[in-house]
Design a protein around this motif. Structure first.
Motif, PDB file in Angstrom:
ATOM      1  N   GLU A 112       0.819  -1.217   0.000  1.00 13.88           N
ATOM      2  CA  GLU A 112       0.000   0.000   0.000  1.00 13.88           C
ATOM      3  C   GLU A 112       0.850   1.264   0.000  1.00 13.88           C
ATOM      4  OE1 GLU A 112      -2.649  -0.129   3.277  1.00 13.88           O
ATOM      5  OE2 GLU A 112      -3.813  -1.830   2.500  1.00 13.88           O
ATOM      6  N   SER A 113       2.001   1.203   0.678  1.00 11.60           N
ATOM      7  CA  SER A 113       2.847   2.389   0.772  1.00 11.60           C
ATOM      8  C   SER A 113       4.271   1.972   1.126  1.00 11.60           C
ATOM      9  CB  SER A 113       2.313   3.354   1.841  1.00 11.60           C
ATOM     10  OG  SER A 113       2.351   2.747   3.130  1.00 11.60           O
ATOM     11  N   ILE A 114       5.197   2.900   0.912  1.00 12.42           N
ATOM     12  CA  ILE A 114       6.583   2.689   1.317  1.00 12.42           C
ATOM     13  C   ILE A 114       6.986   3.815   2.265  1.00 12.42           C
ATOM     14  CG2 ILE A 114       7.387   1.365  -0.664  1.00 12.42           C
ATOM     15  CD1 ILE A 114       8.335   3.977  -1.938  1.00 12.42           C
ATOM     16  N   ARG A 115       7.892   3.497   3.179  1.00 14.10           N
ATOM     17  CA  ARG A 115       8.448   4.533   4.057  1.00 14.10           C
ATOM     18  C   ARG A 115       9.695   5.078   3.384  1.00 14.10           C
ATOM     19  NH1 ARG A 115       8.819   1.875   8.512  1.00 14.10           N
ATOM     20  NH2 ARG A 115       6.883   2.634   9.449  1.00 14.10           N
ATOM     21  N   VAL A 116       9.701   6.366   3.143  1.00 13.45           N
ATOM     22  CA  VAL A 116      10.784   7.031   2.414  1.00 13.45           C
ATOM     23  C   VAL A 116      11.577   7.920   3.363  1.00 13.45           C
ATOM     24  CG1 VAL A 116      11.316   8.709   0.595  1.00 13.45           C
ATOM     25  CG2 VAL A 116       9.534   6.987   0.226  1.00 13.45           C
ATOM     26  N   ASN A 117      12.874   7.882   3.222  1.00  9.45           N
ATOM     27  CA  ASN A 117      13.765   8.795   3.941  1.00  9.45           C
ATOM     28  C   ASN A 117      14.370   9.739   2.904  1.00  9.45           C
ATOM     29  OD1 ASN A 117      15.448  10.105   5.694  1.00  9.45           O
ATOM     30  ND2 ASN A 117      16.533   8.284   6.396  1.00  9.45           N
ATOM     31  N   MET A 118      14.117  11.048   3.053  1.00 11.92           N
ATOM     32  CA  MET A 118      14.612  12.025   2.081  1.00 11.92           C
ATOM     33  C   MET A 118      15.281  13.177   2.812  1.00 11.92           C
ATOM     34  SD  MET A 118      12.491  14.243  -0.773  1.00 11.92           S
ATOM     35  CE  MET A 118      12.490  12.930  -1.991  1.00 11.92           C
ATOM     36  N   PRO A 119      16.500  13.553   2.420  1.00 16.64           N
ATOM     37  CA  PRO A 119      17.146  14.710   3.049  1.00 16.64           C
ATOM     38  C   PRO A 119      16.532  16.013   2.557  1.00 16.64           C
ATOM     39  CG  PRO A 119      18.550  13.824   1.334  1.00 16.64           C
ATOM     40  CD  PRO A 119      17.367  12.904   1.427  1.00 16.64           C
ATOM     41  N   ILE A 120      16.287  16.933   3.482  1.00 16.09           N
ATOM     42  CA  ILE A 120      15.790  18.264   3.146  1.00 16.09           C
ATOM     43  C   ILE A 120      16.962  19.226   3.258  1.00 16.09           C
ATOM     44  CG2 ILE A 120      14.133  20.073   3.698  1.00 16.09           C
ATOM     45  CD1 ILE A 120      12.859  17.465   2.751  1.00 16.09           C
ATOM     46  N   ASP A 121      17.349  19.808   2.128  1.00 16.99           N
ATOM     47  CA  ASP A 121      18.535  20.656   2.080  1.00 16.99           C
ATOM     48  C   ASP A 121      18.355  21.906   2.931  1.00 16.99           C
ATOM     49  OD1 ASP A 121      21.054  21.589   1.261  1.00 16.99           O
ATOM     50  OD2 ASP A 121      20.163  22.727  -0.382  1.00 16.99           O
ATOM     51  N   GLN A 122      19.334  22.204   3.787  1.00 21.96           N
ATOM     52  CA  GLN A 122      19.330  23.390   4.639  1.00 21.96           C
ATOM     53  C   GLN A 122      20.524  24.296   4.330  1.00 21.96           C
ATOM     54  OE1 GLN A 122      16.751  23.681   7.485  1.00 21.96           O
ATOM     55  NE2 GLN A 122      15.987  22.438   5.776  1.00 21.96           N
ATOM     56  N   ARG A 123      21.183  24.032   3.215  1.00 17.06           N
ATOM     57  CA  ARG A 123      22.388  24.789   2.873  1.00 17.06           C
ATOM     58  C   ARG A 123      22.041  26.242   2.572  1.00 17.06           C
ATOM     59  NH1 ARG A 123      27.366  22.973   1.783  1.00 17.06           N
ATOM     60  NH2 ARG A 123      26.581  20.829   1.866  1.00 17.06           N
ATOM     61  N   ARG A 124      22.835  27.157   3.126  1.00 17.41           N
ATOM     62  CA  ARG A 124      22.637  28.588   2.921  1.00 17.41           C
ATOM     63  C   ARG A 124      23.828  29.169   2.157  1.00 17.41           C
ATOM     64  NH1 ARG A 124      21.339  27.499   8.282  1.00 17.41           N
ATOM     65  NH2 ARG A 124      19.146  27.801   8.827  1.00 17.41           N
TER      66      ARG A 124
END
Length: 469
Positions: free
Chosen positions: A305-317
């Motif tokens: 039904e679904s997958i658990r995804v790990n995704m990095p959210i960029d915080q680079r300034r």
């Protein structure tokens, strides 16, 4: 006359860097980042040596090794390697088969990704493979995640590339950073103690500021603050809770083995699909990944039904150094049912927006600073609980929009392979020239047929980028 280079300054790892370093007490969580580069011919050896030497002078972190005590609350520190030898980190290889195909080079790159670094030396290496079909060569860059994230690694490696086949004139070679005098035991203890007290104070002060800010908000906006606090509390609890088993009951095996495959998609078609649906390129990317994993399961009679995804959210300034990590992790569930391409895009747009605006992401830095203060075995256990149970890790990195060259040879293919870090699959996308190159790092213990999964991914991109989508 050039001035003497300043001594390289020893420093402690940042919180995210230290956690990525400490979790490797569990080999399944090794975090080597690999870039796979195909050249239209072999690069010039002398130029490679000169460029690598310059690279390590411009970015002294590449001359430093990580030194720490796994039972100390202080994170490892970066210390100039007194035995630094760039030739150790650059290896030239010729594949045994005459005119070996690209999969043979990918298999070699996968083996490189599986091996651990020599922690007595700086945590990076380059392998250059010659003798490939049509006279091509492949370059494999590998760097530890504690040294840099994907964006930082790409920024550093740019120093190896030119905009034409004729290498650019970069001017005089920069001075090498002078070796830092090794600290004696007492100095190290004092430095570590100061760091620990400073880090603890930072966590405590940060927590206090959050509490005071919340109290002021309750006094002025009681209803909206209560709703916001409730959402933040739920999000924080989800972020800190161990993830449990993967959502897929089929792709549950985990091993140290990797299998690398590539999907190449015309960038114009990918952007057009995003434009038609009024979504981002990243949404199209994640929709293709979800569709491929779902289709792969259905072909083999498995419900998902679904997958658990790990995704990095960029915080680079702007102004952030290429070294170190500048991201926060987002984990969320993505539906994998048999939806139409258009429906999937619209659903993913909302899901990714929620993931990027999750209020708990603002707490990530403080959480990782607290984790970094723990002894390495405890950090590994707690952080590993957050990383495991993931079905798919996914990341998206922008690359050069124009062709580049490396030491006289043109780069025809540039593919990222991110570490599995406990997931069954890591799918990484990098744009280069007129293409989007997608590197699939699959665990054969979880994915019985990586080639079939890759075919499903190629079909998913074709469906999403079709004009009628």
């Amino acid at each position: 006359m050039t001035s003497k280079a300043p001594a390289a300054k020893d420093e402690r790892m940042g919180a995210f860097d230290a956690v990525m370093y400490d979790v490797e007490g569990d080999p399944l969580l090794r975090s080597g980042i690999v870039a796979f580069v195909v050249l239209d011919g072999p690069p010039d050896r002398a130029q490679v040596a000169a460029r690598v030497e310059r690279l390590t002078r411009v970015f002294p972190r590449l001359r430093q090794r990580a030194v720490g005590n796994q039972f100390s609350p202080a994170p490892p520190r970066w210390e100039t390697d007194p035995n630094f030898d760039p030739s150790y980190h650059v290896r030239w290889r010729r594949l045994l088969d005459d005119e070996a195909d690209m999969q043979a080079a990918l298999d070699y790159a996968a083996r490189v990704s599986e091996s651990d670094f020599d922690h007595a030396r700086p945590l990076w290496e380059i392998a250059i493979l010659t003798g490939l079909v049509d006279g091509q060569a492949a370059v494999i860059f590998k760097i530890h995640h504690s040294v840099a994230d994907g964006m930082g690694g790409l920024a550093m490696s740019a120093a190896l590339f030119d905009l034409s086949a004729q290498p650019d004139d970069l001017g005089p070679m920069p001075d090498a950073p002078a070796d830092a005098a090794p600290a004696d035991l007492l100095e190290r203890v004092i430095h570590a103690t100061r760091f620990e007290f400073g880090a603890v104070e930072e966590v405590v002060v940060g927590s206090t500021r959050l509490a005071l800010r919340a109290m002021r908000a309750v006094a002025t906006r009681p209803v909206s603050t209560a709703l916001s606090a409730g959402r933040t509390a739920v999000s924080a609890a989800a972020m800190l809770a161990p993830q449990g088993p993967p959502r897929s009951e089929w792709m549950t095996g985990r091993s140290l083995t990797s299998h690398f495959t590539i999907v190449q998609v015309p960038l114009a078609a990918l952007k057009a699909a995003a434009h038609r649906a009024d979504v981002t390129l990243n949404v199209v990317f994640m929709a293709a990944v979800a569709d491929a994993v779902g289709a792969y399961h259905r072909r083999h009679g498995h419900d998902l039904e679904s997958i658990r995804v790990n995704m990095p959210i960029d915080q680079r300034r702007p102004g952030d150094a290429p070294t170190g990590n500048h991201w926060v992790p987002a984990r969320f569930l993505v539906p994998t049912d048999d939806s139409t391409p258009t429906d999937r895009l619209y659903r993913l747009q909302g899901l990714l927006h929620l993931a990027r605006t999750d209020p708990a992401l603002g707490l990530s830095e403080m959480v990782y600073k607290a984790l970094a203060l723990l002894p390495a075995p405890l950090t590994e256990r707690l952080a590993g609980g957050l990383m495991k149970g993931v079905d798919v890790a996914a990341t998206n990195v922008p690359g050069s929009p124009v062709p580049v060259y490396m030491c006289g040879a043109q780069v025809t293919t540039l593919v990222p392979f991110a570490p599995k870090s406990g997931a069954a699959i890591n799918v990484a996308l990098l744009t280069y020239g007129g293409s989007a190159f997608i590197g699939v790092n699959a665990d054969p213990a979880a994915v019985d047929d990586p080639a079939e999964l890759t075919a499903c991914l190629a079909e998913a991109f074709a469906d999403l980028t079709a004009e009628e989508a």
